[in-house]
Design a protein around this motif. Sequence first.
Motif, PDB file in Angstrom:
ATOM      1  N   SER A  13      47.081  29.997  37.849  1.00 56.24           N
ATOM      2  CA  SER A  13      45.683  30.428  37.731  1.00 56.24           C
ATOM      3  C   SER A  13      45.560  31.681  38.754  1.00 56.24           C
ATOM      4  CB  SER A  13      44.585  29.388  38.041  1.00 56.24           C
ATOM      5  OG  SER A  13      44.469  29.276  39.341  1.00 56.24           O
ATOM      6  N   GLU A  14      44.437  32.512  38.527  1.00 58.36           N
ATOM      7  CA  GLU A  14      44.482  33.760  39.488  1.00 58.36           C
ATOM      8  C   GLU A  14      44.007  33.157  40.772  1.00 58.36           C
ATOM      9  OE1 GLU A  14      41.121  35.917  37.799  1.00 58.36           O
ATOM     10  OE2 GLU A  14      42.320  36.463  36.048  1.00 58.36           O
ATOM     11  N   VAL A  15      43.179  32.209  41.107  1.00 58.17           N
ATOM     12  CA  VAL A  15      43.136  31.968  42.394  1.00 58.17           C
ATOM     13  C   VAL A  15      44.232  31.010  43.000  1.00 58.17           C
ATOM     14  CG1 VAL A  15      40.909  31.419  42.107  1.00 58.17           C
ATOM     15  CG2 VAL A  15      42.453  29.744  41.452  1.00 58.17           C
ATOM     16  N   GLU A  16      45.108  30.530  42.441  1.00 57.21           N
ATOM     17  CA  GLU A  16      46.324  29.851  42.898  1.00 57.21           C
ATOM     18  C   GLU A  16      47.172  31.203  43.292  1.00 57.21           C
ATOM     19  OE1 GLU A  16      48.603  26.436  40.988  1.00 57.21           O
ATOM     20  OE2 GLU A  16      47.049  26.803  39.572  1.00 57.21           O
ATOM     21  N   ARG A  43      44.072  39.785  39.954  1.00 59.56           N
ATOM     22  CA  ARG A  43      43.499  40.223  38.591  1.00 59.56           C
ATOM     23  C   ARG A  43      43.819  41.533  38.125  1.00 59.56           C
ATOM     24  NH1 ARG A  43      39.315  39.779  34.901  1.00 59.56           N
ATOM     25  NH2 ARG A  43      39.342  37.559  35.313  1.00 59.56           N
ATOM     26  N   ALA A  92      46.478  34.046  43.860  1.00 52.32           N
ATOM     27  CA  ALA A  92      45.885  34.735  45.137  1.00 52.32           C
ATOM     28  C   ALA A  92      45.978  34.211  46.440  1.00 52.32           C
ATOM     29  CB  ALA A  92      44.059  34.813  44.882  1.00 52.32           C
ATOM     30  N   SER A 119      43.410  38.766  47.624  1.00 53.05           N
ATOM     31  CA  SER A 119      42.052  38.460  46.776  1.00 53.05           C
ATOM     32  C   SER A 119      42.050  38.227  45.596  1.00 53.05           C
ATOM     33  CB  SER A 119      40.838  39.375  47.101  1.00 53.05           C
ATOM     34  OG  SER A 119      41.074  40.391  46.252  1.00 53.05           O
ATOM     35  N   GLN A 120      41.389  37.505  44.749  1.00 53.90           N
ATOM     36  CA  GLN A 120      41.645  37.031  43.355  1.00 53.90           C
ATOM     37  C   GLN A 120      41.439  38.454  42.768  1.00 53.90           C
ATOM     38  OE1 GLN A 120      38.627  34.447  41.702  1.00 53.90           O
ATOM     39  NE2 GLN A 120      39.565  34.603  39.562  1.00 53.90           N
TER      40      GLN A 120
END
Lengths: 267, 267
Positions: B61-64, B77, B66, B72-73
């Motif tokens: 996922s994006e947060v992972e 992104r 990041a 940063s996310q």
Amino acid sequence: MSANPVSNANSPAPESGAHASAPTPAATTSPTFSPLYQQIKGLITQSLVSGEWKPGEIIPSEVELAARYKVSQGTVRKAIDELAAENLLVRRQGKGTFVATHNEERAQFRFLRLLADDGAEHPHVSKLLECRRLRASAEIARQLELKPADPVVLIRRLLQFDGESTVLDEIWLPGNVFRGLTAERLAEYKGPLYAMFEADFGTRMIRATEKIRAVAAEPMVADLLNIPAGFPLLSVDRVSYTYGDRPVEVRRGWYVTTGYYYQNDLS
Amino acid sequence: MSANPVSNANSPAPESGAHASAPTPAATTSPTFSPLYQQIKGLITQSLVSGEWKPGEIIPSEVELAARYKVSQGTVRKAIDELAAENLLVRRQGKGTFVATHNEERAQFRFLRLLADDGAEHPHVSKLLECRRLRASAEIARQLELKPADPVVLIRRLLQFDGESTVLDEIWLPGNVFRGLTAERLAEYKGPLYAMFEADFGTRMIRATEKIRAVAAEPMVADLLNIPAGFPLLSVDRVSYTYGDRPVEVRRGWYVTTGYYYQNDLS
DNA sequence: TAGTGGTCTAGACCACGTG
DNA sequence: ACGTGGTCTAGACCACTAT
């Protein structure tokens, strides 16, 4: 003039933005949800259509537009990003954002993709064969979304690469849009046809679809292109669209592809 | 494993990001400046090339990501946005981001753009004519960036639309990449060729360029396509590229365009 | 309910072009 | 020095999907 985005019942009104303290309780899970930046995109497009910002001109800066539409800079940025990706706007760092034009270097060969075998873009000259006004056939009317027998302009021309006749074009335009278009005007104009269309008639070609076939040259066509009848030609049927996906040009081209080829990039 | 972006002397190190208190005084105005998100894009691409994430699989996922890259996310992104625009990744809201595949609905006809006159995408069946290994000619070697006489695989096949032979293809592939490719394997496989290439040989076609001409059918070709010799055909010369713009396929196709046309969208 | 991508904001700094 | 677009961050909330 018009300032705020329309404030769909669904989209958060600017002042009730996601971070604000007062959430908009109404209408979550909406069928007609449209993001704010899409609405901004629409508003910018309107200004392009209306002619508030003309091809080649600079548009207001991102911060100005943000203030005008009462949204953050990031939101108008995303709107402009998409319009730039669609070739409606052109960003130039340090200078500003401009309305795209068919006069730019990069736009010159966006629609005519005929390259020489060595991959070079040869310059070409246009020789006007004919330009007259007549009534649309059923087929042309359908493609231009006109009523049958509506007035249309027919242009026939020859494109010569290095003196060789390479492309024969038949172009139909809606007569009501291209009122003052005459053979004289066409003959004297240098440069891309689409550049003149946008400058003189306020009609900017945004996108086009082409249907390509291999055909045998008919005698009339062969004669104009200095090839024997029956010679294989590329037949290119193009429909061009302006803002709002309105068709404004139907074009049939016959390409001689000896020494030249039609370049296409799939991605 | 590898975590941080390379920290170009120019690009701000993550911990000294634009907002941080300690600015990086070194190297403003750099000739080799590359934005952080571009570096992230490169790192993600590496993981795609290395096979860490395979076609069809979900990526972190994006947060992972990041956290993994220490940015940063929003930055990952933007990197993913571009990779999605280039058809390397596919985003699915609520589910995650996936590695693109040639099995998807939308990707099926990304490379074969032959439509029937009514605009429909007719199903087609492939008939294998030949599959053998040989040494690259000078021309093929050049296009595939191989050494002359390097091993290559030649595939010849016929595509039939509604039972009519419509396309004849000659396909050259680098022999070292497509080792286990045999006529048997080809004959038994159903579905897009490119789907098999990515599943069985780890080679995913990213983009391609085509040079299109109108030619007269030579006797051998005409015979296979059930048309008279001299019949006008579309000649389509394609070079396909995989990650890193490495050419991995040369293909020449002859298309019968009676009842069918090659569709192209200019934008 | 929890997790994912999608939107929006606000503010900082960087790179570029022009005075 | 200033204004423009370009990058980066941090944090909030929305929409969609699965459990």
